[in-house]
Design a protein around this motif. Structure first.
Motif, PDB file in Angstrom:
ATOM      1  N   THR A 119       0.843  -1.199   0.000  1.00  0.00           N
ATOM      2  CA  THR A 119       0.000   0.000   0.000  1.00  0.00           C
ATOM      3  C   THR A 119       0.875   1.244   0.000  1.00  0.00           C
ATOM      4  OG1 THR A 119      -0.007  -0.075   2.395  1.00  0.00           O
ATOM      5  CG2 THR A 119      -1.922  -1.026   1.282  1.00  0.00           C
ATOM      6  N   LYS A 120       0.256   2.358  -0.323  1.00  0.00           N
ATOM      7  CA  LYS A 120       0.956   3.643  -0.282  1.00  0.00           C
ATOM      8  C   LYS A 120       1.410   3.899   1.155  1.00  0.00           C
ATOM      9  CE  LYS A 120       0.369   8.038  -2.626  1.00  0.00           C
ATOM     10  NZ  LYS A 120      -0.490   8.914  -3.396  1.00  0.00           N
ATOM     11  N   GLY A 121       2.687   4.190   1.317  1.00  0.00           N
ATOM     12  CA  GLY A 121       3.204   4.456   2.659  1.00  0.00           C
ATOM     13  C   GLY A 121       3.433   3.205   3.490  1.00  0.00           C
ATOM     14  N   GLY A 122       3.181   2.028   2.914  1.00  0.00           N
ATOM     15  CA  GLY A 122       3.382   0.775   3.660  1.00  0.00           C
ATOM     16  C   GLY A 122       4.854   0.405   3.732  1.00  0.00           C
ATOM     17  N   PHE A 177      10.239   9.184  -5.412  1.00  0.00           N
ATOM     18  CA  PHE A 177       8.811   9.507  -5.581  1.00  0.00           C
ATOM     19  C   PHE A 177       7.996   8.687  -4.574  1.00  0.00           C
ATOM     20  CE2 PHE A 177      10.732   9.887  -9.844  1.00  0.00           C
ATOM     21  CZ  PHE A 177      10.431  11.206 -10.136  1.00  0.00           C
ATOM     22  N   PRO A 178       6.766   9.120  -4.276  1.00  0.00           N
ATOM     23  CA  PRO A 178       5.908   8.290  -3.419  1.00  0.00           C
ATOM     24  C   PRO A 178       5.579   6.970  -4.136  1.00  0.00           C
ATOM     25  CG  PRO A 178       5.009  10.517  -3.664  1.00  0.00           C
ATOM     26  CD  PRO A 178       6.122  10.387  -4.646  1.00  0.00           C
TER      27      PRO A 178
END
Lengths: 204, 259
Positions: B20-23, B107-108
């Motif tokens: 996940t994003k930020g995982g 990048f994110p």
């Protein structure tokens, strides 16, 4: 810091590194180099500084050295710690110079703080700045090593900073002109290092 | 399955996954049957067909971005064996095994090898990386561009916003606001175009703000990493000169904004 001032701060940082801080370093190393001629020659040269009226000397010191140096040092530490060095992945010459510039910069903040404490602040507290003061400091082999590393860091930081100055102000643009600037600044590095290290060794 | 028709050689691949994003990221190992002329994308497609790790555990297929498959769109950039590059034009035969795939973490990360390059597109908007031709009436033809100029400007126009220079740059990161090499070079491109140059001062002022041109630290990784060989550092140095002039114009209130 106010909005949209970063460009000016960075350009000021680049300019102050060369004028006056870089010029002062060259003057300082040249002054030290008189020690190669012996204790008498060095004490004569340093003694000339006392001919400048004390209050005028203080003004010159603050305007030409302390204020520009403090700004360059603290803004430089901010620049150094916002970088993410990646020489492990990109081991090009320029990337190594990038990392070394930041590393020597941070080291110089420590070295110069200690150096000013040992000399200028001691003078303000009544000590006499002359040949034996430095000879006492470098009689300790650890301090001699610290000074040699400090001097070489300073000459590297100045000569490589000069290269970056030429790019940052748009003076050297093409890869060829930047390459020639690399050769010229490397020669400056070698000359200043020889002058600086020869001077400190003559106190031993 | 015609995998049996292959040499039997298996390609070892290690992929840094993120669900996940930020995982949190974690490494997974795969083995993929070798085919002649394979690129990194064909490895990922094999894993998609059969998402089983080296140890035989079932897993989710690896997510990645791709589009043109001919190194002109910039979507499939990732870090391959430590170097950011396009997975379409990177051939397995030219890589040492195990092949390590990571997202461009400057990048994110959205998921696995997918990253969000939005900051680059925002930067292009910020610097007005276009030729302004809209008006309330037909503006007619613009001035002609000298052929010699067009030729080197064409090199700058090859930028595909792939993000490789951003990943390579030590001053572009989540903790720093630096706009990065690619959008800067676009400023030089559009300030060179005779019609684009009509708003030259606006672009220069845009890169003289916070996180702008002056944040370049001259590590010159961008020019070494650019898959299109764009002279990014020459563009940056050229803009340094242009902004030096612009800086004085702004300071002294010159009305010669666009020459």
């Amino acid at each position: 810091m106010s909005k949209d001032r970063e460009f000016l701060w960075r350009r000021l940082h680049s300019l102050l590194g060369v004028i006056p801080v870089g010029l002062f370093l060259m003057f300082h190393l040249s002054m030290n180099f008189t020690a190669v001629g012996g204790e008498q020659a060095y004490n004569n040269a340093v003694g000339k500084m006392d001919l400048i009226p004390h209050n005028l000397l203080l003004v010159i010191e603050w305007v030409v050295i302390y204020i520009p140096l403090l700004f360059h040092a603290f803004y430089g530490v901010f620049i150094a710690f916002t970088a993410s060095p990646n020489t492990g992945r990109f081991s090009t010459y320029r990337n190594w110079m990038f990392s070394l510039q930041r590393f020597t910069g941070v080291f110089l903040v420590i070295f110069i703080a200690w150096h000013i404490f040992e000399t200028r602040i001691q003078k303000a507290l009544g000590a006499d700045v002359e040949f034996n003061m430095i000879a006492d400091i470098v009689s300790n082999p650890f301090m001699l090593g610290f000074y040699i590393v400090g001097i070489i860091s300073a000459t590297f930081h100045l000569s490589n900073g000069l290269w970056a100055f030429l790019v940052s102000w748009g003076i050297t643009q093409s890869p060829q002109s930047q390459k020639i600037a690399t050769y010229v600044t490397n020669i400056i590095f070698v000359i200043l290092s020889v002058v600086g290290v020869a001077a400190i060794l003559s106190f031993v | 399955m015609n995998i049996a028709a292959n040499t039997g050689r298996m390609v070892k691949v290690e992929i840094l996954r993120q669900d996940t994003k930020g995982g949190n990221g974690y490494w997974q190992k795969f083995q993929v049957p070798y085919r002649h002329g394979m690129n990194v994308i064909s490895i990922l497609m094999e894993i998609q067909k059969n998402p089983v790790t080296e140890n035989g555990e079932n897993t989710t297929p690896v997510a990645w971005d791709m589009n043109c498959l001919e190194e002109v769109c910039g979507a499939c950039s990732m870090v391959i064996n430590g170097r950011p590059r396009q997975s379409c034009s990177t051939l397995v035969d030219q890589l040492t095994e195990p092949i390590k795939l990571e997202p461009m973490k400057t990048f994110p990360v959205i998921r696995d090898l997918q990253v969000d390059r939005e900051r680059m597109f925002n930067a292009l908007k910020k610097v007005k990386a276009w030729v302004p031709i809209d008006g309330t009436y037909d503006l007619g033809e613009g001035p002609r561009m000298p052929e010699g100029k067009r030729q080197w400007a064409y090199e700058l126009s090859k930028c595909m916003t792939c993000g490789v220079c951003m990943e390579a740059c030590p001053n572009v990161s989540e903790k720093a606001s630096f706009i990065g090499p690619a959008p800067l070079s676009q400023v030089r491109l559009f300030n060179t175009h005779p019609t684009g140059a009509m708003i030259k001062d606006q672009r220069l002022n845009a890169i003289m703000g916070d996180g702008g041109l002056a944040n370049c630290g001259n590590s010159q990784n961008c020019v070494a990493a650019c898959p299109k060989g764009i002279p990014l550092t020459t563009s940056i140095a050229s803009l340094n000169r242009a902004t030096s002039v612009q800086m004085f114009r702004n300071f002294f209130g010159s009305d010669h904004y666009v020459d």
